[in-house]
Design a protein around this motif. Structure first.
Motif, PDB file in Angstrom:
ATOM      1  N   ALA A   1       8.560  -2.921  -4.107  1.00 63.93           N
ATOM      2  CA  ALA A   1       8.606  -2.307  -5.437  1.00 63.93           C
ATOM      3  C   ALA A   1       8.297  -3.290  -6.559  1.00 63.93           C
ATOM      4  CB  ALA A   1       9.988  -1.691  -5.677  1.00 63.93           C
ATOM      5  N   GLY A   2       8.300  -4.593  -6.264  1.00 67.52           N
ATOM      6  CA  GLY A   2       8.170  -5.589  -7.323  1.00 67.52           C
ATOM      7  C   GLY A   2       6.868  -5.535  -8.090  1.00 67.52           C
ATOM      8  N   GLY A   3       5.795  -5.064  -7.458  1.00 64.73           N
ATOM      9  CA  GLY A   3       4.497  -5.019  -8.130  1.00 64.73           C
ATOM     10  C   GLY A   3       4.069  -3.611  -8.494  1.00 64.73           C
ATOM     11  N   TRP A   4       5.035  -2.748  -8.852  1.00 65.67           N
ATOM     12  CA  TRP A   4       4.724  -1.322  -9.000  1.00 65.67           C
ATOM     13  C   TRP A   4       3.794  -1.008 -10.172  1.00 65.67           C
ATOM     14  CZ3 TRP A   4       6.142   1.773 -13.215  1.00 65.67           C
ATOM     15  CH2 TRP A   4       7.125   1.271 -14.077  1.00 65.67           C
ATOM     16  N   TRP A   5       3.658  -1.884 -11.147  1.00 66.52           N
ATOM     17  CA  TRP A   5       2.741  -1.605 -12.261  1.00 66.52           C
ATOM     18  C   TRP A   5       1.306  -1.429 -11.751  1.00 66.52           C
ATOM     19  CZ3 TRP A   5       4.438  -5.541 -16.616  1.00 66.52           C
ATOM     20  CH2 TRP A   5       5.713  -5.171 -17.070  1.00 66.52           C
ATOM     21  N   LEU A   6       0.970  -2.068 -10.641  1.00 67.57           N
ATOM     22  CA  LEU A   6      -0.370  -1.922 -10.085  1.00 67.57           C
ATOM     23  C   LEU A   6      -0.674  -0.455  -9.777  1.00 67.57           C
ATOM     24  CD1 LEU A   6      -2.647  -3.973  -9.094  1.00 67.57           C
ATOM     25  CD2 LEU A   6      -1.846  -3.407  -6.807  1.00 67.57           C
ATOM     26  N   ARG A   7       0.339   0.289  -9.347  1.00 66.20           N
ATOM     27  CA  ARG A   7       0.138   1.675  -8.930  1.00 66.20           C
ATOM     28  C   ARG A   7      -0.038   2.620 -10.117  1.00 66.20           C
ATOM     29  NH1 ARG A   7       0.471   1.667  -3.600  1.00 66.20           N
ATOM     30  NH2 ARG A   7      -0.088   3.862  -3.671  1.00 66.20           N
ATOM     31  N   THR A   8       0.045   2.100 -11.330  1.00 58.88           N
ATOM     32  CA  THR A   8      -0.228   2.937 -12.497  1.00 58.88           C
ATOM     33  C   THR A   8      -1.704   2.928 -12.858  1.00 58.88           C
ATOM     34  OG1 THR A   8       0.085   1.191 -14.175  1.00 58.88           O
ATOM     35  CG2 THR A   8       2.070   2.344 -13.391  1.00 58.88           C
ATOM     36  N   LEU A   9      -2.510   2.112 -12.172  1.00 58.87           N
ATOM     37  CA  LEU A   9      -3.923   1.990 -12.519  1.00 58.87           C
ATOM     38  C   LEU A   9      -4.740   3.174 -12.009  1.00 58.87           C
ATOM     39  CD1 LEU A   9      -4.489  -1.799 -11.792  1.00 58.87           C
ATOM     40  CD2 LEU A   9      -4.303  -0.706 -14.029  1.00 58.87           C
ATOM     41  N   GLU A  10      -5.813   3.440 -12.704  1.00 56.33           N
ATOM     42  CA  GLU A  10      -6.690   4.560 -12.364  1.00 56.33           C
ATOM     43  C   GLU A  10      -7.545   4.272 -11.124  1.00 56.33           C
ATOM     44  OE1 GLU A  10      -8.316   8.133 -12.364  1.00 56.33           O
ATOM     45  OE2 GLU A  10      -6.911   7.581 -13.968  1.00 56.33           O
ATOM     46  N   SER A  11      -7.852   3.010 -10.865  1.00 51.31           N
ATOM     47  CA  SER A  11      -8.912   2.690  -9.896  1.00 51.31           C
ATOM     48  C   SER A  11      -8.424   1.784  -8.775  1.00 51.31           C
ATOM     49  CB  SER A  11     -10.085   2.031 -10.617  1.00 51.31           C
ATOM     50  OG  SER A  11     -10.534   2.822 -11.693  1.00 51.31           O
ATOM     51  N   LEU A  12      -7.365   2.183  -8.067  1.00 50.86           N
ATOM     52  CA  LEU A  12      -6.858   1.354  -6.981  1.00 50.86           C
ATOM     53  C   LEU A  12      -7.898   1.139  -5.893  1.00 50.86           C
ATOM     54  CD1 LEU A  12      -3.211   2.648  -6.445  1.00 50.86           C
ATOM     55  CD2 LEU A  12      -3.909   0.449  -7.365  1.00 50.86           C
ATOM     56  N   ASP A  13      -8.757   2.130  -5.677  1.00 55.63           N
ATOM     57  CA  ASP A  13      -9.743   2.002  -4.606  1.00 55.63           C
ATOM     58  C   ASP A  13     -10.835   0.980  -4.922  1.00 55.63           C
ATOM     59  OD1 ASP A  13     -10.927   3.467  -6.619  1.00 55.63           O
ATOM     60  OD2 ASP A  13     -11.767   5.005  -5.311  1.00 55.63           O
TER      61      ASP A  13
ATOM     62  N   TYR B   1       0.820  -1.206   0.000  1.00 50.76           N
ATOM     63  CA  TYR B   1       0.000   0.000   0.000  1.00 50.76           C
ATOM     64  C   TYR B   1       0.860   1.265   0.000  1.00 50.76           C
ATOM     65  CZ  TYR B   1      -3.964  -2.915   1.694  1.00 50.76           C
ATOM     66  OH  TYR B   1      -4.943  -3.855   1.850  1.00 50.76           O
ATOM     67  N   SER B   2       1.952   1.250   0.761  1.00 53.49           N
ATOM     68  CA  SER B   2       2.694   2.486   1.025  1.00 53.49           C
ATOM     69  C   SER B   2       3.811   2.783   0.032  1.00 53.49           C
ATOM     70  CB  SER B   2       3.285   2.458   2.436  1.00 53.49           C
ATOM     71  OG  SER B   2       4.276   1.456   2.553  1.00 53.49           O
ATOM     72  N   THR B   3       4.238   1.800  -0.765  1.00 52.02           N
ATOM     73  CA  THR B   3       5.363   2.018  -1.661  1.00 52.02           C
ATOM     74  C   THR B   3       4.964   2.898  -2.843  1.00 52.02           C
ATOM     75  OG1 THR B   3       6.284  -0.139  -1.075  1.00 52.02           O
ATOM     76  CG2 THR B   3       7.148   0.906  -3.056  1.00 52.02           C
ATOM     77  N   LYS B   4       5.665   4.008  -3.009  1.00 50.67           N
ATOM     78  CA  LYS B   4       5.324   4.959  -4.061  1.00 50.67           C
ATOM     79  C   LYS B   4       5.984   4.571  -5.379  1.00 50.67           C
ATOM     80  CE  LYS B   4       5.158   9.311  -3.023  1.00 50.67           C
ATOM     81  NZ  LYS B   4       5.540  10.673  -2.589  1.00 50.67           N
ATOM     82  N   LEU B   5       5.469   5.080  -6.462  1.00 50.88           N
ATOM     83  CA  LEU B   5       6.105   4.895  -7.765  1.00 50.88           C
ATOM     84  C   LEU B   5       7.536   5.418  -7.716  1.00 50.88           C
ATOM     85  CD1 LEU B   5       3.265   5.953 -10.230  1.00 50.88           C
ATOM     86  CD2 LEU B   5       4.273   3.678 -10.014  1.00 50.88           C
ATOM     87  N   GLY B   6       8.463   4.667  -8.251  1.00 49.62           N
ATOM     88  CA  GLY B   6       9.860   5.061  -8.283  1.00 49.62           C
ATOM     89  C   GLY B   6      10.666   4.604  -7.088  1.00 49.62           C
TER      90      GLY B   6
END
Length: 309
Positions: free
Chosen positions: A124-136, A113-118
């Protein structure tokens, strides 16, 4: 045919033990495995997500932090990054990520939850998830178990075997197949994606201990955040005012922070003369309900504990 979450857990001789909304940490503090999914239903084999929809700001934000990202050796633009990562999207697949926790599912998911892009860590291994529009709109399904790494590998193998051949053939890497956000597809194996320099350089990010922050004779430092506004609650970071920044490093760093009793590594940015920021994640920030509350932060022996009223 896509497997349901229950079938994926069954491939590792497990049954799902529970599900929470993305951002919720009502999860056991024990080893286990977990899946991030569009659906709260463990029986679902299909969702209406046929195309990749990236966040409007994610790639701009990432490039501001890591401006030397390249795609196949050429400097990236937001659209080029979105196009390449979008080539790993599997249409209408319920599962977006499969992960494991060797010590605590709660702590590991909290790090996700807390790991930011970059950021290089803590998850950090699953960072592509954080590029999605609808995390909520996402859910986390979990199961407790020993030997979590082996169970995770069984689930990843079952997922890869279930992907429709037509969908597989459209992937940028049709050989190393895993859920969308699993960049690592197995022990030592990574998807061929052609991206480089998408993390903060290692020399500018480190885990900081107490001796690097302040005199060891100081048992504890007590400082406060900026007042948390309605706008702040929609962000992923907590603002730290100038008068409190003496308790933090003067460089970008990874700090060990205790959030609601769970210790996670979060990114600290001093931001020169502006307020510093602690990347505690959107789930934590949205949980702050008192208007204009200033949170107390205790720094002791390299650990930062954030206290709510």
């Amino acid at each position: 045919m896509p497997l349901s979450i229950r079938e994926l857990f069954a491939a590792a001789d497990l049954n799902p033990a529970g599900v929470v909304k993305w951002g919720d940490l009502t999860i056991p503090n024990v080893p286990g495995v977990y899946c991030v999914s569009w659906s709260a239903n463990a029986e679902a084999t299909h969702v209406n997500r046929d195309v990749y929809i990236p966040s409007a700001s994610a790639y701009t934000e990432l490039l501001s932090i890591c401006p030397r990202i390249s795609v196949d050796g050429a400097l990236a633009t937001p659209s080029k990054l979105a196009d390449r990562i979008g080539r790993f999207w599997i249409p209408n697949e319920p599962v977006l990520y499969i992960g494991m926790a060797g010590t605590s599912i709660r702590a590991r998911v909290g790090q996700y939850y807390s790991t930011k892009l970059g950021a290089r860590a803590p998850h950090a291994g699953g960072w592509w998830l954080r590029t999605l529009e609808s995390l909520d709109q996402l859910y986390v399904h979990f199961a407790t178990c020993d030997d979590a790494s082996t169970r995770e590998q069984s689930m990843l193998a079952a997922f890869a075997a279930s992907v429709d051949p037509g969908h597989r053939s459209q992937l940028f890497d049709a050989e190393r197949v895993a859920p969308f956000a699993n960049i690592d597809v197995g022990r030592g194996l990574h998807k061929h994606h052609g991206l480089t320099n998408y993390k903060i350089p290692a020399q500018s990010t480190k885990v900081v201990n107490a001796t690097e922050l302040f005199d060891n004779s100081l048992a504890e430092l007590r400082v406060h955040s900026q007042p948390v506004t309605d706008k702040d609650r929609m962000r992923s970071y907590l603002r730290i005012p100038a008068e409190s920044k003496h308790a933090f490093p003067d460089v970008t760093a990874l700090l060990q922070v205790v959030l609601d009793g769970v210790r996670v590594d979060v990114t600290w940015h001093p931001n020169n003369s502006r307020s510093g920021t602690l990347g505690v994640g959107t789930a934590y920030m949205r949980g702050l309900r008192e208007r204009n509350e200033r949170l107390q932060i205790n720094a002791s022996k390299g650990i930062y504990t954030i206290l709510r009223k």
